[in-house]
Scaffold this active site. Structure first.
Site, PDB file in Angstrom:
ATOM      1  N   GLY A 115       0.812  -1.213   0.000  1.00  0.00           N
ATOM      2  CA  GLY A 115       0.000   0.000   0.000  1.00  0.00           C
ATOM      3  C   GLY A 115       0.843   1.260   0.000  1.00  0.00           C
ATOM      4  O   GLY A 115       1.306   1.710   1.059  1.00  0.00           O
TER       5      GLY A 115
ATOM      6  N   SER B 275       2.497   8.952  -8.649  1.00  0.00           N
ATOM      7  CA  SER B 275       3.900   9.104  -9.063  1.00  0.00           C
ATOM      8  C   SER B 275       4.681   9.900  -8.017  1.00  0.00           C
ATOM      9  O   SER B 275       5.854   9.624  -7.765  1.00  0.00           O
ATOM     10  CB  SER B 275       3.978   9.857 -10.397  1.00  0.00           C
TER      11      SER B 275
ATOM     12  N   ILE C 266      -5.117  -0.336  -4.546  1.00  0.00           N
ATOM     13  CA  ILE C 266      -4.252  -1.359  -3.966  1.00  0.00           C
ATOM     14  C   ILE C 266      -4.717  -2.744  -4.432  1.00  0.00           C
ATOM     15  O   ILE C 266      -5.853  -3.156  -4.153  1.00  0.00           O
ATOM     16  CB  ILE C 266      -4.246  -1.282  -2.417  1.00  0.00           C
TER      17      ILE C 266
ATOM     18  N   GLN D 246       0.894  -8.214 -46.470  1.00  0.00           N
ATOM     19  CA  GLN D 246       2.119  -7.686 -45.858  1.00  0.00           C
ATOM     20  C   GLN D 246       1.850  -6.750 -44.680  1.00  0.00           C
ATOM     21  O   GLN D 246       2.627  -6.716 -43.714  1.00  0.00           O
ATOM     22  CB  GLN D 246       2.969  -6.981 -46.915  1.00  0.00           C
TER      23      GLN D 246
ATOM     24  N   GLU E  63       3.198   0.869 -11.099  1.00  0.00           N
ATOM     25  CA  GLU E  63       4.634   0.626 -10.819  1.00  0.00           C
ATOM     26  C   GLU E  63       5.518   1.534 -11.673  1.00  0.00           C
ATOM     27  O   GLU E  63       6.510   1.090 -12.260  1.00  0.00           O
ATOM     28  CB  GLU E  63       4.968  -0.856 -10.994  1.00  0.00           C
TER      29      GLU E  63
HETATM   30  C1  FAD Z   1      -4.959  -1.899 -11.649  1.00  0.00           C
HETATM   31  C2  FAD Z   1      -4.060  -1.108 -10.760  1.00  0.00           C
HETATM   32  C3  FAD Z   1      -3.444  -1.721  -9.685  1.00  0.00           C
HETATM   33  C4  FAD Z   1      -2.622  -0.995  -8.822  1.00  0.00           C
HETATM   34  N1  FAD Z   1      -2.062  -1.614  -7.725  1.00  0.00           N
HETATM   35  C5  FAD Z   1      -1.357  -0.876  -6.830  1.00  0.00           C
HETATM   36  C6  FAD Z   1      -0.856  -1.487  -5.627  1.00  0.00           C
HETATM   37  O1  FAD Z   1      -1.004  -2.698  -5.407  1.00  0.00           O
HETATM   38  N2  FAD Z   1      -0.214  -0.703  -4.722  1.00  0.00           N
HETATM   39  C7  FAD Z   1      -0.021   0.634  -4.930  1.00  0.00           C
HETATM   40  O2  FAD Z   1       0.556   1.278  -4.045  1.00  0.00           O
HETATM   41  N3  FAD Z   1      -0.485   1.231  -6.053  1.00  0.00           N
HETATM   42  C8  FAD Z   1      -1.141   0.520  -7.005  1.00  0.00           C
HETATM   43  N4  FAD Z   1      -1.635   1.116  -8.147  1.00  0.00           N
HETATM   44  C9  FAD Z   1      -1.474   2.552  -8.308  1.00  0.00           C
HETATM   45  C10 FAD Z   1      -0.418   2.940  -9.333  1.00  0.00           C
HETATM   46  O3  FAD Z   1       0.864   2.575  -8.901  1.00  0.00           O
HETATM   47  C11 FAD Z   1      -0.542   4.447  -9.612  1.00  0.00           C
HETATM   48  O4  FAD Z   1      -1.755   4.612 -10.306  1.00  0.00           O
HETATM   49  C12 FAD Z   1       0.621   4.997 -10.409  1.00  0.00           C
HETATM   50  O5  FAD Z   1       1.756   5.097  -9.599  1.00  0.00           O
HETATM   51  C13 FAD Z   1       0.331   6.374 -11.008  1.00  0.00           C
HETATM   52  O6  FAD Z   1      -0.169   7.241 -10.059  1.00  0.00           O
HETATM   53  P1  FAD Z   1      -1.519   8.077 -10.344  1.00  0.00           P
HETATM   54  O7  FAD Z   1      -2.539   7.153 -10.860  1.00  0.00           O
HETATM   55  O8  FAD Z   1      -1.810   8.864  -9.127  1.00  0.00           O
HETATM   56  O9  FAD Z   1      -1.116   9.062 -11.534  1.00  0.00           O
HETATM   57  P2  FAD Z   1      -0.379  10.466 -11.399  1.00  0.00           P
HETATM   58  O10 FAD Z   1       0.891  10.311 -10.665  1.00  0.00           O
HETATM   59  O11 FAD Z   1      -1.353  11.477 -10.904  1.00  0.00           O
HETATM   60  O12 FAD Z   1      -0.056  10.776 -12.931  1.00  0.00           O
HETATM   61  C14 FAD Z   1      -1.052  11.239 -13.845  1.00  0.00           C
HETATM   62  C15 FAD Z   1      -0.367  11.462 -15.208  1.00  0.00           C
HETATM   63  O13 FAD Z   1       0.655  12.468 -15.083  1.00  0.00           O
HETATM   64  C16 FAD Z   1       1.903  11.918 -15.504  1.00  0.00           C
HETATM   65  N5  FAD Z   1       2.983  12.454 -14.665  1.00  0.00           N
HETATM   66  C17 FAD Z   1       3.024  12.498 -13.315  1.00  0.00           C
HETATM   67  N6  FAD Z   1       4.181  13.053 -12.904  1.00  0.00           N
HETATM   68  C18 FAD Z   1       4.890  13.327 -14.023  1.00  0.00           C
HETATM   69  C19 FAD Z   1       6.182  13.881 -14.271  1.00  0.00           C
HETATM   70  N7  FAD Z   1       7.011  14.230 -13.269  1.00  0.00           N
HETATM   71  N8  FAD Z   1       6.574  14.040 -15.562  1.00  0.00           N
HETATM   72  C20 FAD Z   1       5.768  13.657 -16.586  1.00  0.00           C
HETATM   73  N9  FAD Z   1       4.549  13.116 -16.412  1.00  0.00           N
HETATM   74  C21 FAD Z   1       4.125  12.960 -15.150  1.00  0.00           C
HETATM   75  C22 FAD Z   1       1.776  10.414 -15.318  1.00  0.00           C
HETATM   76  O14 FAD Z   1       2.712   9.715 -16.119  1.00  0.00           O
HETATM   77  C23 FAD Z   1       0.334  10.184 -15.732  1.00  0.00           C
HETATM   78  O15 FAD Z   1       0.244  10.157 -17.129  1.00  0.00           O
HETATM   79  C24 FAD Z   1      -2.410   0.382  -9.061  1.00  0.00           C
HETATM   80  C25 FAD Z   1      -3.008   1.006 -10.167  1.00  0.00           C
HETATM   81  C26 FAD Z   1      -3.807   0.271 -11.018  1.00  0.00           C
HETATM   82  C27 FAD Z   1      -4.432   0.945 -12.197  1.00  0.00           C
END
Ligand code: FAD
Length: 401
Positions: free
Chosen positions: A125, A133, A158, A280, A364
């Site tokens: 978690g 991110s 999660i 092709q 990830e």
């Molecule tokens: C099916 C699923 C299972 C998951 N399982 C887990 C789990 O078990 N445990 C856990 O902890 N999390 C889990 N997650 C969460 C996942 O790790 C996060 O969704 C991921 O880290 C992205 O975070 P966010 O969704 O908040 O996107 P954000 O971080 O808000 O990003 C939104 C957009 O902005 C872009 N962005 C953000 N920062 C930057 C930057 N510096 N430069 C350029 N672009 C940027 C991103 O690439 C993305 O396109 C899961 C997600 C899904 C969909």
């Protein structure tokens, strides 16, 4: 010396998991996906096959195989469905290997051993409604109170939220220190104040369980602090080195599935008097899938090789994860294209592959985060040092399957 051969044990492992997937996942997955049903029996059956701790040393209840054997399991599972590979990614990649790397002997005995045997399930978690991110934006807190830490906050997205018994959870013990103020804790589902809730309406991985965790004054014994106070960010990133490896390997499996379905259809479907495989532009899509498969596999096994040696592999794993997931997403898109209108219905599995291929490009480390990481390594802005505790190198003496 370079060696591209699989060992006899790895060959047996691949054929065991393939048979398992063909018999116990393939016939049911369409229905599970439609119903949004995660079948917990799959984890039990994987445990019976001694795969829930495939690369965990025998002394901690695992099969003692090498890290590329974990990759093989993930490839073959995702050939069946992304949901089950995701389950193994969080159970082994993000949780059990993190306990192996950072846990005390007591923590390993209490949590890792039952997880490696598949008696208990682990999850991870980190993500929160306001922090994906940007990990340092988490707001879950852990306040020391005598022999306990009191956790308050919420996690979201999660995997295995309603299924897992143990969670590695990240919380601030000192917000003023930013990254250096985050700590990692082992939290049990049965601890009072813990609850979870699945997210409905997902695009893909519908046969998987994903959702929210809530911590309402959860009292976590101080013995459940993983690593030192303030080491949580490093622990999270090292966990991702292992989780991302499994995600990349799974993407290889998804490309295999796309190729299998597409090659079959190329021979079945005729247009303009010939099999569509003779056109092709269709061949172009098949060739791209094959290139993606071979390139991704090499990147995955190179990262696994480094893990086997006990060397840092953040850079190589990030590259493998980024490239393999992008190739898998494109392969699934092309697989639907090759199937024409039939690819657009669930009469064929390729629409599920396309829906499933998207989450691994997001979780990830998103595609964008890995792109930035790779640029920073090349430009010299990012460098890795050995960690206080490294993932143990593979010990070839300890194979038991
Ligand atoms: C099916 C699923 C299972 C998951 N399982 C887990 C789990 O078990 N445990 C856990 O902890 N999390 C889990 N997650 C969460 C996942 O790790 C996060 O969704 C991921 O880290 C992205 O975070 P966010 O969704 O908040 O996107 P954000 O971080 O808000 O990003 C939104 C957009 O902005 C872009 N962005 C953000 N920062 C930057 C930057 N510096 N430069 C350029 N672009 C940027 C991103 O690439 C993305 O396109 C899961 C997600 C899904 C969909």
């Amino acid at each position: 010396m370079m060696n591209f051969d699989f060992t006899p044990e790895q060959e047996i492992l691949r054929s065991t998991v393939r048979k398992f997937v063909d018999k116990e996942i393939m016939p049911y997955i369409k229905e599970w996906d439609e119903r949004g049903y995660f079948d917990p029996n799959i984890m039990k059956r994987l445990a019976e096959l001694n795969l829930m701790g495939v690369c965990i040393p025998e002394e901690y209840g695992g099969a003692g195989m090498d890290y590329n054997s974990l990759a093989i399991v993930c490839e073959e599972l995702e050939r069946g469905d992304t949901a089950f590979r995701t389950a193994v990614s969080v159970h082994i990649g993000l949780n059990s290997l993190t306990l192996l790397q950072w846990g005390t002997e007591e923590q390993k005995q209490k949590y890792l051993v039952p997880q490696a045997k598949g008696e208990k399930i682990g999850a991870f978690g980190l993500t929160e409604p306001g922090a994906g991110s940007d990990v340092a934006a988490i707001s879950t807190t852990a306040v020391r109170d005598g022999d306990y830490y009191i956790l308050n906050g919420q996690k979201t997205w999660i995997s295995l939220c309603d299924i897992a018994d143990h969670f590695i959870v990240f919380a601030y013990t000192d917000k003023s220190k930013k990254h250096h103020g985050i700590s990692a804790f082992i939290v049990e589902r049965t601890m009072p104040g813990f609850s979870s809730k699945a997210i409905k309406g997902k695009l893909g991985i519908r046969a998987g369980n994903t959702g929210e965790l809530f911590f309402d004054n959860v009292r976590v014994p101080k013995e459940n602090l993983l690593g030192h106070e303030g080491e949580g960010f490093k622990i999270a990133m090292s966990a991702l080195d292992n989780g991302r490896f499994t995600v990349a390997a799974g993407a290889v499996g998804l490309i295999m599935a796309c190729l299998e379905a597409s090659v079959k259809y190329c021979h079945e479907r005729k247009t303009f008097g010939k099999e569509i495989g003779r056109h092709q532009l269709v061949q172009q899509m098949i060739a791209n899938m094959e290139a993606g498969l071979q390139i991704s596999r090499l990147l995955v096994y190179k990262a696994g090789y480094l893990k086997n040696q006990g060397k840092r592999n953040t850079r190589e794993t990030s590259l493998a994860k980024w490239i393999a997931c992008d190739f898998a997403n494109k392969a699934a898109d092309d697989a639907v294209q090759i199937h024409g209108a039939y690819g657009y219905s669930n009469e064929y599995p390729v629409e599920r592959y396309l829906r499933n291929s998207k989450a691994p490009v997001i979780y990830e480390g998103t595609r964008e985060i890995h792109t930035i990481m790779q640029a920073e390594y090349v430009l010299g802005y990012r460098k890795d040092k050995p960690l206080r505790k490294m993932l143990p190198a593979w010990n070839p003496e300890s194979v038991k399957l």
